[in-house]
Design a protein around this motif. Sequence first.
Motif, PDB file in Angstrom:
ATOM      1  N   ARG A  44       9.982  -7.629  -3.954  1.00 13.91           N
ATOM      2  CA  ARG A  44       9.246  -8.623  -4.744  1.00 13.91           C
ATOM      3  C   ARG A  44       9.292  -8.184  -6.204  1.00 13.91           C
ATOM      4  O   ARG A  44       9.011  -7.014  -6.497  1.00 13.91           O
ATOM      5  CB  ARG A  44       7.802  -8.684  -4.263  1.00 13.91           C
ATOM      6  CG  ARG A  44       6.989  -9.832  -4.814  1.00 13.91           C
ATOM      7  CD  ARG A  44       7.161 -11.071  -3.960  1.00 13.91           C
ATOM      8  NE  ARG A  44       6.087 -12.032  -4.190  1.00 13.91           N
ATOM      9  CZ  ARG A  44       5.943 -13.145  -3.509  1.00 13.91           C
ATOM     10  NH1 ARG A  44       6.790 -13.444  -2.535  1.00 13.91           N
ATOM     11  NH2 ARG A  44       4.970 -13.980  -3.778  1.00 13.91           N
ATOM     12  N   ASN A  98       5.438 -12.679 -11.081  1.00 10.59           N
ATOM     13  CA  ASN A  98       5.318 -12.938  -9.652  1.00 10.59           C
ATOM     14  C   ASN A  98       4.431 -11.911  -8.963  1.00 10.59           C
ATOM     15  O   ASN A  98       4.087 -12.084  -7.790  1.00 10.59           O
ATOM     16  CB  ASN A  98       6.706 -12.929  -9.004  1.00 10.59           C
ATOM     17  CG  ASN A  98       7.615 -13.992  -9.598  1.00 10.59           C
ATOM     18  OD1 ASN A  98       7.255 -15.166  -9.637  1.00 10.59           O
ATOM     19  ND2 ASN A  98       8.783 -13.587 -10.073  1.00 10.59           N
ATOM     20  N   LEU A 172       3.981  -6.690   5.522  1.00 11.96           N
ATOM     21  CA  LEU A 172       3.164  -7.856   5.203  1.00 11.96           C
ATOM     22  C   LEU A 172       2.159  -7.410   4.156  1.00 11.96           C
ATOM     23  O   LEU A 172       1.368  -6.492   4.407  1.00 11.96           O
ATOM     24  CB  LEU A 172       2.426  -8.382   6.435  1.00 11.96           C
ATOM     25  CG  LEU A 172       1.359  -9.454   6.177  1.00 11.96           C
ATOM     26  CD1 LEU A 172       1.929 -10.669   5.461  1.00 11.96           C
ATOM     27  CD2 LEU A 172       0.670  -9.857   7.483  1.00 11.96           C
ATOM     28  N   CYS A 243      -4.229  -5.251  -3.477  1.00 10.79           N
ATOM     29  CA  CYS A 243      -3.361  -5.644  -2.373  1.00 10.79           C
ATOM     30  C   CYS A 243      -3.429  -4.637  -1.238  1.00 10.79           C
ATOM     31  O   CYS A 243      -3.571  -3.421  -1.457  1.00 10.79           O
ATOM     32  CB  CYS A 243      -1.926  -5.788  -2.862  1.00 10.79           C
ATOM     33  SG  CYS A 243      -1.673  -7.217  -3.941  1.00 10.79           S
ATOM     34  N   GLU A 251      11.184  -8.070  11.057  1.00  9.94           N
ATOM     35  CA  GLU A 251      10.764  -9.127  10.135  1.00  9.94           C
ATOM     36  C   GLU A 251      10.014 -10.234  10.865  1.00  9.94           C
ATOM     37  O   GLU A 251       9.017 -10.776  10.348  1.00  9.94           O
ATOM     38  CB  GLU A 251      11.964  -9.714   9.411  1.00  9.94           C
ATOM     39  CG  GLU A 251      11.587 -10.797   8.415  1.00  9.94           C
ATOM     40  CD  GLU A 251      12.770 -11.455   7.741  1.00  9.94           C
ATOM     41  OE1 GLU A 251      12.547 -12.228   6.771  1.00  9.94           O
ATOM     42  OE2 GLU A 251      13.917 -11.220   8.169  1.00  9.94           O
ATOM     43  N   GLN A 255       6.430 -11.840   9.928  1.00 12.31           N
ATOM     44  CA  GLN A 255       6.257 -13.271   9.656  1.00 12.31           C
ATOM     45  C   GLN A 255       5.220 -13.883  10.596  1.00 12.31           C
ATOM     46  O   GLN A 255       4.448 -14.768  10.201  1.00 12.31           O
ATOM     47  CB  GLN A 255       7.595 -14.000   9.804  1.00 12.31           C
ATOM     48  CG  GLN A 255       8.647 -13.641   8.762  1.00 12.31           C
ATOM     49  CD  GLN A 255       8.346 -14.196   7.374  1.00 12.31           C
ATOM     50  OE1 GLN A 255       7.355 -14.895   7.162  1.00 12.31           O
ATOM     51  NE2 GLN A 255       9.200 -13.870   6.414  1.00 12.31           N
ATOM     52  N   LEU A 258       1.884 -13.040   9.234  1.00  8.58           N
ATOM     53  CA  LEU A 258       1.639 -13.869   8.059  1.00  8.58           C
ATOM     54  C   LEU A 258       1.222 -15.282   8.471  1.00  8.58           C
ATOM     55  O   LEU A 258       0.299 -15.867   7.891  1.00  8.58           O
ATOM     56  CB  LEU A 258       2.900 -13.929   7.190  1.00  8.58           C
ATOM     57  CG  LEU A 258       2.866 -14.850   5.977  1.00  8.58           C
ATOM     58  CD1 LEU A 258       1.819 -14.406   4.969  1.00  8.58           C
ATOM     59  CD2 LEU A 258       4.249 -14.924   5.319  1.00  8.58           C
ATOM     60  N   ARG A 266      -3.928 -15.146   1.109  1.00 16.05           N
ATOM     61  CA  ARG A 266      -2.538 -15.274   0.669  1.00 16.05           C
ATOM     62  C   ARG A 266      -1.786 -13.990   0.971  1.00 16.05           C
ATOM     63  O   ARG A 266      -2.356 -12.901   0.937  1.00 16.05           O
ATOM     64  CB  ARG A 266      -2.455 -15.544  -0.830  1.00 16.05           C
ATOM     65  CG  ARG A 266      -3.071 -16.861  -1.283  1.00 16.05           C
ATOM     66  CD  ARG A 266      -2.926 -17.022  -2.788  1.00 16.05           C
ATOM     67  NE  ARG A 266      -3.681 -16.019  -3.528  1.00 16.05           N
ATOM     68  CZ  ARG A 266      -3.183 -15.245  -4.480  1.00 16.05           C
ATOM     69  NH1 ARG A 266      -1.894 -15.336  -4.818  1.00 16.05           N
ATOM     70  NH2 ARG A 266      -3.953 -14.380  -5.120  1.00 16.05           N
ATOM     71  N   GLY A 267      -0.499 -14.127   1.234  1.00 17.95           N
ATOM     72  CA  GLY A 267       0.303 -12.944   1.471  1.00 17.95           C
ATOM     73  C   GLY A 267       1.776 -13.274   1.455  1.00 17.95           C
ATOM     74  O   GLY A 267       2.184 -14.425   1.295  1.00 17.95           O
ATOM     75  N   PHE A 268       2.594 -12.259   1.641  1.00 15.69           N
ATOM     76  CA  PHE A 268       4.043 -12.445   1.698  1.00 15.69           C
ATOM     77  C   PHE A 268       4.650 -11.303   2.500  1.00 15.69           C
ATOM     78  O   PHE A 268       4.074 -10.218   2.621  1.00 15.69           O
ATOM     79  CB  PHE A 268       4.659 -12.514   0.293  1.00 15.69           C
ATOM     80  CG  PHE A 268       4.413 -11.301  -0.565  1.00 15.69           C
ATOM     81  CD1 PHE A 268       5.288 -10.219  -0.546  1.00 15.69           C
ATOM     82  CD2 PHE A 268       3.307 -11.249  -1.410  1.00 15.69           C
ATOM     83  CE1 PHE A 268       5.068  -9.110  -1.351  1.00 15.69           C
ATOM     84  CE2 PHE A 268       3.070 -10.140  -2.224  1.00 15.69           C
ATOM     85  CZ  PHE A 268       3.958  -9.066  -2.194  1.00 15.69           C
ATOM     86  N   VAL A 269       5.816 -11.575   3.052  1.00 13.31           N
ATOM     87  CA  VAL A 269       6.585 -10.571   3.782  1.00 13.31           C
ATOM     88  C   VAL A 269       7.678 -10.056   2.868  1.00 13.31           C
ATOM     89  O   VAL A 269       8.333 -10.830   2.150  1.00 13.31           O
ATOM     90  CB  VAL A 269       7.176 -11.172   5.070  1.00 13.31           C
ATOM     91  CG1 VAL A 269       8.165 -10.204   5.718  1.00 13.31           C
ATOM     92  CG2 VAL A 269       6.052 -11.519   6.046  1.00 13.31           C
ATOM     93  N   THR A 270       7.900  -8.746   2.886  1.00 10.69           N
ATOM     94  CA  THR A 270       8.838  -8.134   1.957  1.00 10.69           C
ATOM     95  C   THR A 270       9.474  -6.921   2.611  1.00 10.69           C
ATOM     96  O   THR A 270       8.952  -6.368   3.578  1.00 10.69           O
ATOM     97  CB  THR A 270       8.110  -7.744   0.650  1.00 10.69           C
ATOM     98  OG1 THR A 270       9.034  -7.243  -0.308  1.00 10.69           O
ATOM     99  CG2 THR A 270       7.042  -6.690   0.904  1.00 10.69           C
TER     100      THR A 270
END
Length: 285
Positions: A44, A98, A172, A243, A251, A255, A258, A266-270
Amino acid sequence: MESGDVSAASAWLAPAKLNLMLRVVGRRADGYHELQTVFQFIDRCDRLWFDVCDDGRIRRLTAVEGVEESQDLTVRAARALQQVTGCRLGAAIRCEKNLPMGGGLGGGSSDAATTLVALNHLWGTGLDEDALSAIALPLGADVPVFVRGRAAWAEGVGERLDPVDLPEPWYLVLVPDCAVSTKAVFSHPELTRDSKLITLADFLSGDVVNDCLSVVRKDYPDVAAALEYLSPWHGRLTGTGACVFAVFDDEADAQGALAGLPGGMRGFVTKGQNRSALLRQLDVG
């Protein structure tokens, strides 16, 4: 510092990091804390653009709420590079943010490091990694790790870095709706400041304590809620927060976690990276 083919018009990447553990092992006479931590990058990134000019001016084209231009780390980094090298060129800096401010992902520090690396290339100042890291340290204790771009075991105030080769799992990362002040955490009366020293082997064997977690969880309910959601996956705090993250081998599993987030989170996979996106962009090392 050599670099690959990155043109003046290209977006330069400023990657996030995670602190995979953080121990506060002492406090120095100058008020800074002695730490042990492990940095790993994730994919990210903020994105920065630099327009070189001949008038020597450093200008910020993207306003940051609550941050005066003179205090912006990208501006400070550019001026520090000018001062050390005597470069008469200037730059207009634009940043696509971002990475959340106050999130413990190192966004501001990474932006500063990318500014140093990019302008060293675009201005032709020719400094190597060690010289850039020396300029980086006064800007922030974790700016040098972004300059060097390698996952690292860190000690001191975070400036003594030893590269490490770690697994590169999926993460995550949850982004609570708050910003945590690093200064407030490190001045908190309840912060543990005398953790015993450990070794890299201890960390690799599962010692992943973050001494800031209890203070942040107590004072920031949104962080506490995010940690509660991640409890089945042994969620951790990165740096001083806000965070939090959990580790996944697959992955699809990340996901899936998530997808189960309750409303309002809110979140994101990275993906974890031992070589940062900036280092990959430069194609060195």
